[in-house]
Design a protein around this motif. Structure first.
Motif, PDB file in Angstrom:
ATOM      1  N   ASP A  52       0.967  -1.218  -0.037  1.00 50.10           N
ATOM      2  CA  ASP A  52      -0.139  -0.002  -0.056  1.00 50.10           C
ATOM      3  C   ASP A  52       1.044   1.206   0.073  1.00 50.10           C
ATOM      4  OD1 ASP A  52      -2.318  -1.487   0.114  1.00 50.10           O
ATOM      5  OD2 ASP A  52      -2.685  -1.348   2.148  1.00 50.10           O
ATOM      6  N   GLY A  53       1.916   1.453   0.676  1.00 56.65           N
ATOM      7  CA  GLY A  53       2.825   2.499   0.899  1.00 56.65           C
ATOM      8  C   GLY A  53       3.546   2.586  -0.488  1.00 56.65           C
ATOM      9  N   TYR A  54       3.946   1.563  -1.121  1.00 58.40           N
ATOM     10  CA  TYR A  54       4.635   1.563  -2.401  1.00 58.40           C
ATOM     11  C   TYR A  54       3.683   2.250  -3.412  1.00 58.40           C
ATOM     12  CZ  TYR A  54       7.523   0.444  -6.408  1.00 58.40           C
ATOM     13  OH  TYR A  54       8.130   0.660  -7.520  1.00 58.40           O
ATOM     14  N   ASP A  55       2.527   1.670  -3.405  1.00 60.90           N
ATOM     15  CA  ASP A  55       1.454   2.169  -4.381  1.00 60.90           C
ATOM     16  C   ASP A  55       1.260   3.640  -4.259  1.00 60.90           C
ATOM     17  OD1 ASP A  55       1.428  -0.179  -5.382  1.00 60.90           O
ATOM     18  OD2 ASP A  55      -0.209  -1.111  -4.557  1.00 60.90           O
ATOM     19  N   ASP A  56       0.867   4.030  -2.812  1.00 66.51           N
ATOM     20  CA  ASP A  56       0.354   5.204  -2.785  1.00 66.51           C
ATOM     21  C   ASP A  56       1.646   6.234  -2.932  1.00 66.51           C
ATOM     22  OD1 ASP A  56      -1.928   4.636  -1.773  1.00 66.51           O
ATOM     23  OD2 ASP A  56      -1.439   4.619   0.397  1.00 66.51           O
ATOM     24  N   ALA A  57       2.935   6.110  -2.832  1.00 64.00           N
ATOM     25  CA  ALA A  57       3.913   6.900  -3.181  1.00 64.00           C
ATOM     26  C   ALA A  57       4.135   6.989  -4.883  1.00 64.00           C
ATOM     27  CB  ALA A  57       5.221   6.138  -2.428  1.00 64.00           C
ATOM     28  N   LYS A  58       3.798   6.005  -5.239  1.00 60.67           N
ATOM     29  CA  LYS A  58       4.040   5.809  -6.822  1.00 60.67           C
ATOM     30  C   LYS A  58       2.584   6.710  -7.362  1.00 60.67           C
ATOM     31  CE  LYS A  58       4.019   2.980 -11.016  1.00 60.67           C
ATOM     32  NZ  LYS A  58       3.786   1.315 -11.378  1.00 60.67           N
ATOM     33  N   ARG A  59       1.643   6.633  -6.763  1.00 64.11           N
ATOM     34  CA  ARG A  59       0.433   7.523  -7.121  1.00 64.11           C
ATOM     35  C   ARG A  59       1.025   8.886  -7.035  1.00 64.11           C
ATOM     36  NH1 ARG A  59      -3.061   6.048  -4.041  1.00 64.11           N
ATOM     37  NH2 ARG A  59      -3.102   7.862  -2.590  1.00 64.11           N
ATOM     38  N   PHE A  60       1.503   9.228  -6.145  1.00 58.47           N
ATOM     39  CA  PHE A  60       1.922  10.701  -5.745  1.00 58.47           C
ATOM     40  C   PHE A  60       2.956  11.275  -6.737  1.00 58.47           C
ATOM     41  CE2 PHE A  60       5.120  13.336  -3.856  1.00 58.47           C
ATOM     42  CZ  PHE A  60       4.409  14.447  -3.381  1.00 58.47           C
ATOM     43  N   LEU A  61       3.983  10.199  -6.856  1.00 54.99           N
ATOM     44  CA  LEU A  61       5.157  10.626  -7.796  1.00 54.99           C
ATOM     45  C   LEU A  61       4.456  10.951  -9.165  1.00 54.99           C
ATOM     46  CD1 LEU A  61       7.900   8.323  -6.783  1.00 54.99           C
ATOM     47  CD2 LEU A  61       7.513  10.601  -6.087  1.00 54.99           C
ATOM     48  N   SER A  62       3.414   9.931  -9.529  1.00 53.46           N
ATOM     49  CA  SER A  62       2.929  10.170 -10.953  1.00 53.46           C
ATOM     50  C   SER A  62       1.945  11.488 -11.178  1.00 53.46           C
ATOM     51  CB  SER A  62       2.212   8.864 -11.191  1.00 53.46           C
ATOM     52  OG  SER A  62       1.464   8.876 -12.463  1.00 53.46           O
ATOM     53  N   GLU A  63       1.576  11.837 -10.013  1.00 50.99           N
ATOM     54  CA  GLU A  63       0.605  13.143  -9.950  1.00 50.99           C
ATOM     55  C   GLU A  63       1.570  14.335 -10.239  1.00 50.99           C
ATOM     56  OE1 GLU A  63      -1.646  12.732  -6.630  1.00 50.99           O
ATOM     57  OE2 GLU A  63      -3.384  11.301  -7.567  1.00 50.99           O
ATOM     58  N   HIS A  64       2.615  14.367  -9.657  1.00 59.72           N
ATOM     59  CA  HIS A  64       3.351  15.281  -9.615  1.00 59.72           C
ATOM     60  C   HIS A  64       4.563  15.235 -10.573  1.00 59.72           C
ATOM     61  CE1 HIS A  64       1.178  15.632  -5.854  1.00 59.72           C
ATOM     62  NE2 HIS A  64       1.536  17.028  -5.880  1.00 59.72           N
ATOM     63  N   ASP A  65       4.443  14.376 -11.625  1.00 58.14           N
ATOM     64  CA  ASP A  65       5.446  14.257 -12.630  1.00 58.14           C
ATOM     65  C   ASP A  65       6.882  13.874 -12.287  1.00 58.14           C
ATOM     66  OD1 ASP A  65       6.332  13.930 -15.411  1.00 58.14           O
ATOM     67  OD2 ASP A  65       6.627  16.082 -15.501  1.00 58.14           O
ATOM     68  N   LEU A  66       7.214  12.960 -11.215  1.00 51.92           N
ATOM     69  CA  LEU A  66       8.208  12.981 -10.547  1.00 51.92           C
ATOM     70  C   LEU A  66       8.636  11.267 -10.595  1.00 51.92           C
ATOM     71  CD1 LEU A  66       7.705  14.782  -6.932  1.00 51.92           C
ATOM     72  CD2 LEU A  66       9.268  15.479  -8.981  1.00 51.92           C
ATOM     73  N   LEU A  67       8.097  10.418 -11.558  1.00 47.96           N
ATOM     74  CA  LEU A  67       8.527   9.221 -11.893  1.00 47.96           C
ATOM     75  C   LEU A  67       9.694   9.426 -12.767  1.00 47.96           C
ATOM     76  CD1 LEU A  67       5.272   7.433 -12.657  1.00 47.96           C
ATOM     77  CD2 LEU A  67       6.436   7.330 -10.510  1.00 47.96           C
ATOM     78  N   THR A  68      10.756   8.681 -12.268  1.00 45.69           N
ATOM     79  CA  THR A  68      12.125   8.770 -13.139  1.00 45.69           C
ATOM     80  C   THR A  68      12.531   7.581 -13.729  1.00 45.69           C
ATOM     81  OG1 THR A  68      13.428   8.226 -11.013  1.00 45.69           O
ATOM     82  CG2 THR A  68      13.075  10.146 -11.222  1.00 45.69           C
ATOM     83  N   VAL A  69      11.741   6.396 -13.557  1.00 48.69           N
ATOM     84  CA  VAL A  69      12.250   5.312 -14.224  1.00 48.69           C
ATOM     85  C   VAL A  69      10.590   4.647 -14.630  1.00 48.69           C
ATOM     86  CG1 VAL A  69      14.371   4.763 -13.167  1.00 48.69           C
ATOM     87  CG2 VAL A  69      12.175   3.794 -12.171  1.00 48.69           C
ATOM     88  N   TYR A  70      11.018   4.005 -15.551  1.00 47.93           N
ATOM     89  CA  TYR A  70       9.429   3.347 -16.309  1.00 47.93           C
ATOM     90  C   TYR A  70       9.242   2.008 -15.194  1.00 47.93           C
ATOM     91  CZ  TYR A  70       6.490   0.047 -18.365  1.00 47.93           C
ATOM     92  OH  TYR A  70       5.320  -0.611 -18.873  1.00 47.93           O
ATOM     93  N   SER A  71       8.189   2.052 -14.722  1.00 45.15           N
ATOM     94  CA  SER A  71       7.832   0.789 -13.923  1.00 45.15           C
ATOM     95  C   SER A  71       6.368   0.462 -14.173  1.00 45.15           C
ATOM     96  CB  SER A  71       7.856   1.012 -12.407  1.00 45.15           C
ATOM     97  OG  SER A  71       7.033   2.242 -12.098  1.00 45.15           O
ATOM     98  N   ALA A  72       5.902  -0.812 -14.414  1.00 44.58           N
ATOM     99  CA  ALA A  72       4.701  -1.385 -14.756  1.00 44.58           C
ATOM    100  C   ALA A  72       3.840  -0.972 -13.630  1.00 44.58           C
ATOM    101  CB  ALA A  72       4.483  -2.885 -14.883  1.00 44.58           C
TER     102      ALA A  72
END
Length: 377
Positions: A357-377
């Motif tokens: 849950d923590g991982y998924d919520d963090a990924k959602r936050f990074l995605s919403e703020h254009d902060l994903l730096t590597v591709y991940s499924a």
């Protein structure tokens, strides 16, 4: 660029991260850390900061379980090893606590945590074992990663100033450490930040005559206080203990004989009592395993949606509980379950689910703020 992002040229756009009190749901924090690490928003294990001023990683701050997580990240403990520590201490709690779990008389959760956390930090910094070889880890690397403490704030509650009748957090009693000499200093501050009498450790009237984690931690934090390593949470001014050593050094005079005596009365408790979600400034990213309304950037579970016209909506029941001026916790079944899981050891499956849950919520936050730096499924 989002409001909370750093305006410097650093590769770390998130300037500071706050890990809330979480109990056994520190696994949620570990999941968030795993995602932030994957996308390079915190230092990688064994990574050093470059000497350039622009290369500054986020300031990490936390209380209770959040303090332990912040300390572990600073030392470079991996998310997997952090998760293993929590799984081990949960298992120890089940075995030794029995039916009463952490509330069993004589059981001390922080005593079960102390050696596990310290060993992981030693080994993350190239050491072997704190008891066998206490000085064989890379302390210079640790001091570089935390910039001698500027990048690690561990929150504590001054019990002499804390109002236990106040339902909200009590910032006048909030203190944080921002200077350290070694792993012992960091671990000791984190242990006291996690200590609640009869909750995570012994009561105040029974710990004094035993060789317990809280007593060991207090001896070191007491010395840190005298060296000026603790700051007041609101003013930022140095906290000077009863002995007044720092004050006498600054004034060039000897301390008064009445003050120059060690104060053996435990002064600091769980930092979450005074400040559940500490902040460095208005840009601090708050991480918490419970849903609610946060006035600052945050990573937390999504609040359940109550349909308009439903029975719950018509009853107009309390929807949130105000914890501070900045945080309102949702009054819902999801949070009741989360609070239960924070206070009591759970199965490995539950803890692993909360990690995800923590991982998924963090990924959602990074995605919403254009902060994903590597591709991940």
């Amino acid at each position: 660029m989002k409001r909370f992002l750093s305006t410097s040229s650093s590769r770390f756009p998130i300037p500071s991260i706050s890990f809330s009190g979480a109990g056994f749901l520190g696994v949620y924090h570990a999941g968030v850390y795993s995602c932030l690490l994957k996308h390079n928003h915190v230092l990688q294990p064994l990574e050093k900061l470059s000497p350039h001023h622009s290369e500054i990683s986020p300031i990490l701050t936390g209380v209770s379980a959040g303090a332990l997580v912040s300390a572990s990240i600073s030392a470079g403990v991996t998310p997997e090893n952090m998760m293993n520590v929590i799984l081990k201490v949960a298992q120890r709690t089940k075995e030794k606590g029995g039916f009463m779990d952490v509330l069993r008389p004589g059981f001390s959760l922080i005593d079960q945590l102390e050696d596990l956390v310290e060993i992981e930090m030693y080994q993350a910094l190239g050491g072997s074992h704190p008891k066998d070889s206490p000085n064989d880890y890379d302390n210079d690397l640790l001091m570089n990663r935390i910039q001698n403490g500027k990048l690690l704030h561990i929150g504590l509650t001054d019990r002499e100033k804390f109002d236990f009748t106040n339902p909200k957090t009590d910032l006048k009693a909030y203190v944080y450490a921002d200077s350290y000499r070694d792993i012992k200093d960091i671990c000791s501050a984190a242990m006291l930040s996690s200590y609640i009498p009869f909750g995570t450790g012994p009561t105040l009237w029974e710990w004094d005559n035993k060789n317990l984690a809280v007593k060991r931690a207090w001896e070191i934090v007491k010395d840190m206080e005298q060296r000026g390593f603790l700051k007041h949470g609101v003013s930022g001014e140095t906290v000077v203990g009863p002995r007044g050593i720092l004050q006498s050094i600054q004034s060039g005079t000897e301390a008064d004989d009445k003050e120059d005596v060690a104060d053996d009365k435990l002064r600091y408790l769980d930092g979450g009592l005074a400040n559940l979600c500490p902040e460095i400034d208005e840009r601090t990213l708050i991480v918490a395993p419970i849903n609610g309304i946060y006035s600052k950037p945050f990573i937390a579970p999504l609040a359940p949606i109550i349909d308009e016209g439903s029975i719950l909506e018509k009853l107009n029941i309390i929807k949130h509980v105000e914890i501070s001026d900045r945080v309102q916790i949702g009054a819902n079944a999801e949070n009741l379950l989360a609070l239960y899981q924070m206070a009591k050891s759970s199965s490995n499956q539950v803890l692993e689910d909360r990690f995800r849950d923590g991982y998924d919520d963090a990924k959602r936050f990074l995605s919403e703020h254009d902060l994903l730096t590597v591709y991940s499924a």
